[in-house]
Design a protein around this motif. Structure first.
Motif, PDB file in Angstrom:
ATOM      1  N   ALA A 257      44.907  45.952  52.864  1.00 35.54           N
ATOM      2  CA  ALA A 257      43.574  45.447  53.198  1.00 35.54           C
ATOM      3  C   ALA A 257      42.490  46.137  52.371  1.00 35.54           C
ATOM      4  O   ALA A 257      41.545  45.498  51.908  1.00 35.54           O
ATOM      5  CB  ALA A 257      43.299  45.642  54.690  1.00 35.54           C
ATOM      6  N   VAL A 258      42.632  47.448  52.179  1.00 38.63           N
ATOM      7  CA  VAL A 258      41.665  48.193  51.375  1.00 38.63           C
ATOM      8  C   VAL A 258      41.732  47.753  49.915  1.00 38.63           C
ATOM      9  O   VAL A 258      40.701  47.598  49.251  1.00 38.63           O
ATOM     10  CB  VAL A 258      41.914  49.710  51.495  1.00 38.63           C
ATOM     11  CG1 VAL A 258      41.074  50.480  50.476  1.00 38.63           C
ATOM     12  CG2 VAL A 258      41.590  50.195  52.902  1.00 38.63           C
ATOM     13  N   THR A 259      42.947  47.527  49.402  1.00 34.67           N
ATOM     14  CA  THR A 259      43.107  47.048  48.027  1.00 34.67           C
ATOM     15  C   THR A 259      42.413  45.703  47.842  1.00 34.67           C
ATOM     16  O   THR A 259      41.703  45.479  46.850  1.00 34.67           O
ATOM     17  CB  THR A 259      44.601  46.921  47.679  1.00 34.67           C
ATOM     18  OG1 THR A 259      45.216  48.200  47.782  1.00 34.67           O
ATOM     19  CG2 THR A 259      44.776  46.390  46.263  1.00 34.67           C
ATOM     20  N   HIS A 260      42.598  44.805  48.811  1.00 35.60           N
ATOM     21  CA  HIS A 260      41.953  43.490  48.763  1.00 35.60           C
ATOM     22  C   HIS A 260      40.436  43.641  48.810  1.00 35.60           C
ATOM     23  O   HIS A 260      39.706  42.948  48.071  1.00 35.60           O
ATOM     24  CB  HIS A 260      42.445  42.628  49.928  1.00 35.60           C
ATOM     25  CG  HIS A 260      41.833  41.262  49.970  1.00 35.60           C
ATOM     26  ND1 HIS A 260      42.058  40.308  49.000  1.00 35.60           N
ATOM     27  CD2 HIS A 260      40.974  40.694  50.875  1.00 35.60           C
ATOM     28  CE1 HIS A 260      41.374  39.209  49.291  1.00 35.60           C
ATOM     29  NE2 HIS A 260      40.724  39.415  50.426  1.00 35.60           N
ATOM     30  N   LEU A 261      39.942  44.549  49.652  1.00 41.07           N
ATOM     31  CA  LEU A 261      38.507  44.779  49.761  1.00 41.07           C
ATOM     32  C   LEU A 261      37.935  45.303  48.453  1.00 41.07           C
ATOM     33  O   LEU A 261      36.842  44.894  48.025  1.00 41.07           O
ATOM     34  CB  LEU A 261      38.227  45.762  50.904  1.00 41.07           C
ATOM     35  CG  LEU A 261      36.763  46.017  51.253  1.00 41.07           C
ATOM     36  CD1 LEU A 261      36.115  44.740  51.754  1.00 41.07           C
ATOM     37  CD2 LEU A 261      36.651  47.113  52.302  1.00 41.07           C
ATOM     38  N   LYS A 262      38.660  46.224  47.791  1.00 40.62           N
ATOM     39  CA  LYS A 262      38.203  46.760  46.511  1.00 40.62           C
ATOM     40  C   LYS A 262      38.143  45.666  45.446  1.00 40.62           C
ATOM     41  O   LYS A 262      37.212  45.632  44.628  1.00 40.62           O
ATOM     42  CB  LYS A 262      39.128  47.883  46.056  1.00 40.62           C
ATOM     43  CG  LYS A 262      38.963  49.196  46.813  1.00 40.62           C
ATOM     44  CD  LYS A 262      39.759  50.308  46.172  1.00 40.62           C
ATOM     45  CE  LYS A 262      39.209  50.676  44.808  1.00 40.62           C
ATOM     46  NZ  LYS A 262      39.926  51.826  44.220  1.00 40.62           N
ATOM     47  N   GLU A 263      39.125  44.766  45.451  1.00 42.91           N
ATOM     48  CA  GLU A 263      39.122  43.670  44.490  1.00 42.91           C
ATOM     49  C   GLU A 263      37.916  42.761  44.726  1.00 42.91           C
ATOM     50  O   GLU A 263      37.260  42.316  43.767  1.00 42.91           O
ATOM     51  CB  GLU A 263      40.423  42.877  44.608  1.00 42.91           C
ATOM     52  CG  GLU A 263      41.652  43.652  44.124  1.00 42.91           C
ATOM     53  CD  GLU A 263      42.960  42.945  44.436  1.00 42.91           C
ATOM     54  OE1 GLU A 263      42.920  41.950  45.207  1.00 42.91           O
ATOM     55  OE2 GLU A 263      44.013  43.378  43.930  1.00 42.91           O
ATOM     56  N   GLU A 264      37.627  42.489  45.995  1.00 42.43           N
ATOM     57  CA  GLU A 264      36.458  41.658  46.316  1.00 42.43           C
ATOM     58  C   GLU A 264      35.170  42.360  45.898  1.00 42.43           C
ATOM     59  O   GLU A 264      34.250  41.720  45.361  1.00 42.43           O
ATOM     60  CB  GLU A 264      36.420  41.365  47.815  1.00 42.43           C
ATOM     61  CG  GLU A 264      37.471  40.369  48.286  1.00 42.43           C
ATOM     62  CD  GLU A 264      37.303  40.022  49.751  1.00 42.43           C
ATOM     63  OE1 GLU A 264      36.650  40.811  50.475  1.00 42.43           O
ATOM     64  OE2 GLU A 264      37.803  38.969  50.171  1.00 42.43           O
ATOM     65  N   GLN A 265      35.105  43.671  46.143  1.00 41.62           N
ATOM     66  CA  GLN A 265      33.913  44.428  45.768  1.00 41.62           C
ATOM     67  C   GLN A 265      33.708  44.418  44.250  1.00 41.62           C
ATOM     68  O   GLN A 265      32.587  44.265  43.768  1.00 41.62           O
ATOM     69  CB  GLN A 265      34.039  45.877  46.265  1.00 41.62           C
ATOM     70  CG  GLN A 265      32.815  46.731  45.967  1.00 41.62           C
ATOM     71  CD  GLN A 265      33.040  48.185  46.300  1.00 41.62           C
ATOM     72  OE1 GLN A 265      34.155  48.680  46.215  1.00 41.62           O
ATOM     73  NE2 GLN A 265      31.975  48.883  46.670  1.00 41.62           N
ATOM     74  N   PHE A 266      34.809  44.570  43.514  1.00 41.60           N
ATOM     75  CA  PHE A 266      34.716  44.563  42.054  1.00 41.60           C
ATOM     76  C   PHE A 266      34.191  43.221  41.552  1.00 41.60           C
ATOM     77  O   PHE A 266      33.335  43.158  40.657  1.00 41.60           O
ATOM     78  CB  PHE A 266      36.087  44.858  41.452  1.00 41.60           C
ATOM     79  CG  PHE A 266      36.098  44.938  39.958  1.00 41.60           C
ATOM     80  CD1 PHE A 266      35.622  46.068  39.301  1.00 41.60           C
ATOM     81  CD2 PHE A 266      36.582  43.875  39.198  1.00 41.60           C
ATOM     82  CE1 PHE A 266      35.623  46.143  37.919  1.00 41.60           C
ATOM     83  CE2 PHE A 266      36.586  43.946  37.808  1.00 41.60           C
ATOM     84  CZ  PHE A 266      36.102  45.083  37.164  1.00 41.60           C
ATOM     85  N   ALA A 267      34.690  42.128  42.141  1.00 38.45           N
ATOM     86  CA  ALA A 267      34.240  40.800  41.746  1.00 38.45           C
ATOM     87  C   ALA A 267      32.769  40.599  42.094  1.00 38.45           C
ATOM     88  O   ALA A 267      31.993  40.025  41.308  1.00 38.45           O
ATOM     89  CB  ALA A 267      35.101  39.728  42.427  1.00 38.45           C
ATOM     90  N   THR A 268      32.365  41.086  43.273  1.00 29.67           N
ATOM     91  CA  THR A 268      30.970  40.965  43.697  1.00 29.67           C
ATOM     92  C   THR A 268      30.054  41.767  42.776  1.00 29.67           C
ATOM     93  O   THR A 268      28.964  41.303  42.411  1.00 29.67           O
ATOM     94  CB  THR A 268      30.808  41.459  45.152  1.00 29.67           C
ATOM     95  OG1 THR A 268      31.634  40.674  46.005  1.00 29.67           O
ATOM     96  CG2 THR A 268      29.364  41.343  45.603  1.00 29.67           C
ATOM     97  N   GLN A 269      30.481  42.957  42.397  1.00 32.84           N
ATOM     98  CA  GLN A 269      29.684  43.770  41.490  1.00 32.84           C
ATOM     99  C   GLN A 269      29.515  43.073  40.136  1.00 32.84           C
ATOM    100  O   GLN A 269      28.444  43.144  39.516  1.00 32.84           O
ATOM    101  CB  GLN A 269      30.342  45.139  41.294  1.00 32.84           C
ATOM    102  CG  GLN A 269      30.206  46.063  42.491  1.00 32.84           C
ATOM    103  CD  GLN A 269      30.937  47.376  42.298  1.00 32.84           C
ATOM    104  OE1 GLN A 269      31.911  47.464  41.543  1.00 32.84           O
ATOM    105  NE2 GLN A 269      30.490  48.403  42.997  1.00 32.84           N
ATOM    106  N   GLY A 270      30.577  42.396  39.681  1.00 33.04           N
ATOM    107  CA  GLY A 270      30.491  41.661  38.415  1.00 33.04           C
ATOM    108  C   GLY A 270      29.470  40.542  38.500  1.00 33.04           C
ATOM    109  O   GLY A 270      28.668  40.341  37.572  1.00 33.04           O
ATOM    110  N   ARG A 271      29.493  39.800  39.614  1.00 33.98           N
ATOM    111  CA  ARG A 271      28.522  38.711  39.779  1.00 33.98           C
ATOM    112  C   ARG A 271      27.109  39.265  39.889  1.00 33.98           C
ATOM    113  O   ARG A 271      26.155  38.702  39.325  1.00 33.98           O
ATOM    114  CB  ARG A 271      28.874  37.899  41.022  1.00 33.98           C
ATOM    115  CG  ARG A 271      30.154  37.070  40.879  1.00 33.98           C
ATOM    116  CD  ARG A 271      30.293  36.072  42.012  1.00 33.98           C
ATOM    117  NE  ARG A 271      30.503  36.736  43.293  1.00 33.98           N
ATOM    118  CZ  ARG A 271      31.712  37.026  43.789  1.00 33.98           C
ATOM    119  NH1 ARG A 271      32.798  36.723  43.093  1.00 33.98           N
ATOM    120  NH2 ARG A 271      31.832  37.603  44.956  1.00 33.98           N
ATOM    121  N   LEU A 272      26.952  40.377  40.608  1.00 29.03           N
ATOM    122  CA  LEU A 272      25.638  40.992  40.765  1.00 29.03           C
ATOM    123  C   LEU A 272      25.097  41.482  39.430  1.00 29.03           C
ATOM    124  O   LEU A 272      23.908  41.308  39.120  1.00 29.03           O
ATOM    125  CB  LEU A 272      25.735  42.167  41.760  1.00 29.03           C
ATOM    126  CG  LEU A 272      24.450  42.940  42.040  1.00 29.03           C
ATOM    127  CD1 LEU A 272      23.393  42.012  42.632  1.00 29.03           C
ATOM    128  CD2 LEU A 272      24.716  44.104  42.993  1.00 29.03           C
TER     129      LEU A 272
END
Length: 385
Positions: A257-272
């Protein structure tokens, strides 16, 4: 010579003894008894504490066979007193020290490495080995050590003669003069040691290796035994349970779950970051060509994106190009550049006036200021650039 009752029975919690002497020592006293169950500091293990009659035993040391008890009050020479150990602390240390012997013996037996350092603190135990151990190696050692605990076999203490000692293979960190005390965990470890140990391996309880790090060409291994290991497990279990609730994931799956959350965070940071660059590009398009001495203030933007913005500003304006990232409450980080001028004097002026720090090359400087936007703009307006 003080009779060492802890050598005769490591589980003796209280005893009777005669006071041979009591001497003042600064704000404490040094008490010598004819016999004691208090273990003095030695072998990597701290001294016992407890009570001697009405006074507290704060520390214990041995010198030339005489054991001195540091107390917070005086005792009368010739009187008999009852000594009472802080048993919880003593037993905890015996668990840790005995667990260390099993781990060290197994590492030596399986990999040939020596224990070249040992620290037994009130919070952690560390063992230094003169060779590299992989996580898989340590898992193997940890499993074998806990099998020894489950076997609950007796721990043997002996005092071999010189002839017997010469024929005995045992571990020892230092050369020992006089009588050598040997502590044996049959099949696992034989070691010269002066400290008290458990009577049976089952008393050690759970042995857990918690951490390993590189150290002086070898490794430093952190272990916990007995109740310390149980306490550590409870703390980590509670942490995993809280993370499980926060992520709405089963406890066994929190890592995924943490790995999935980090992947989502990385993608969000890229969009931001892409949106920030678009915003800064629009700001740049609104700037007239050949503008002179321009400054911008931003909040909650990526520092790298702001640095790129300043680099592009330098292609469109003269004088200085400055970007300040932060807020009046938290202060500002600055990036200042110029295509033709040395901006270091401007940076020094800002740092001096506004409790700042930073520097760089003539064409670009970076730093931070503990000041408001109004104060920064006032300094910029005063500088002749």
């Amino acid at each position: 010579m003080t009779i060492k009752l802890y050598d005769q029975d490591s589980h003796k919690k209280s005893f009777q003894a005669q006071v041979l002497s009591c001497e003042p020592d600064k704000d404490c006293w040094q008490v010598v008894l004819d016999a004691t169950a208090f273990f003095p500091e030695g072998g990597g293990q701290a001294a016992d504490t407890g009570m001697l009659g009405p006074v507290h035993v704060l520390d214990v040391h041995e010198k030339q066979g005489v054991i001195r008890h540091k107390t917070d009050g005086p005792l009368t020479p010739g009187e008999r007193v009852t000594g009472t150990l802080n048993w919880a602390k003593r037993f905890d240390r015996m668990q840790q020290h005995s667990g260390e012997h099993l781990i060290s013996g197994l590492v030596h037996q399986h990999f040939g490495y020596d224990n070249v350092g040992f620290h037994l603190g009130d919070q952690e135990v560390t063992l230094d080995f003169n060779g590299i151990l992989s996580p898989e190696d340590l898992q193997e050692v940890e499993w074998a050590a806990n099998q020894a605990v489950a076997a609950n076999f007796p721990v043997e203490v002996s005092y071999p003669s010189r002839e017997e000692l010469a024929a005995l293979e045992y571990r020892s960190k230092i050369e020992i003069e006089g009588q050598v005390r040997i502590v044996s965990f049959p099949g696992y470890d034989v070691c010269a040691c002066c400290a008290p140990h458990v009577n049976h391996t089952g008393e050690i309880g759970l042995i857990k290796i918690t951490h390993v790090q590189s150290h002086r060409g070898g490794v430093r291994v952190h272990i916990l035994c007995g109740m310390r290991a149980l306490k550590d497990y409870r703390e980590k279990e509670a942490s995993v349970r809280q993370i499980s609730v926060l992520l709405s994931a089963k406890e066994a799956l929190v890592s995924q779950a943490v790995t999935h959350l980090k992947e989502e965070q990385f993608a969000t940071q890229g969009r931001l970051l892409a949106l920030q660059k678009r915003l800064l590009s629009q700001e740049l398009s609104l700037l007239p060509e050949n503008s002179c001495n321009v400054s911008y203030f931003f909040q909650d933007l990526d520092a790298n994106a702001v640095r790129d913005f300043v680099n592009q500003l330098m292609n469109r304006c003269t004088g200085y190009c400055a970007a300040f990232l932060g807020s009046d409450e938290a202060g500002y980080r600055y990036i200042i550049g110029s295509p033709t001028e040395d901006v270091r004097p401007l940076g020094k002026a800002l740092n001096h006036a506004l409790q700042g720090q930073g520097g760089g090359k003539p064409q670009m400087i970076q730093g931070s200021l503990n000041a408001s936007r109004d104060a920064i703009e006032k300094i910029l307006a005063q500088e002749d650039f």
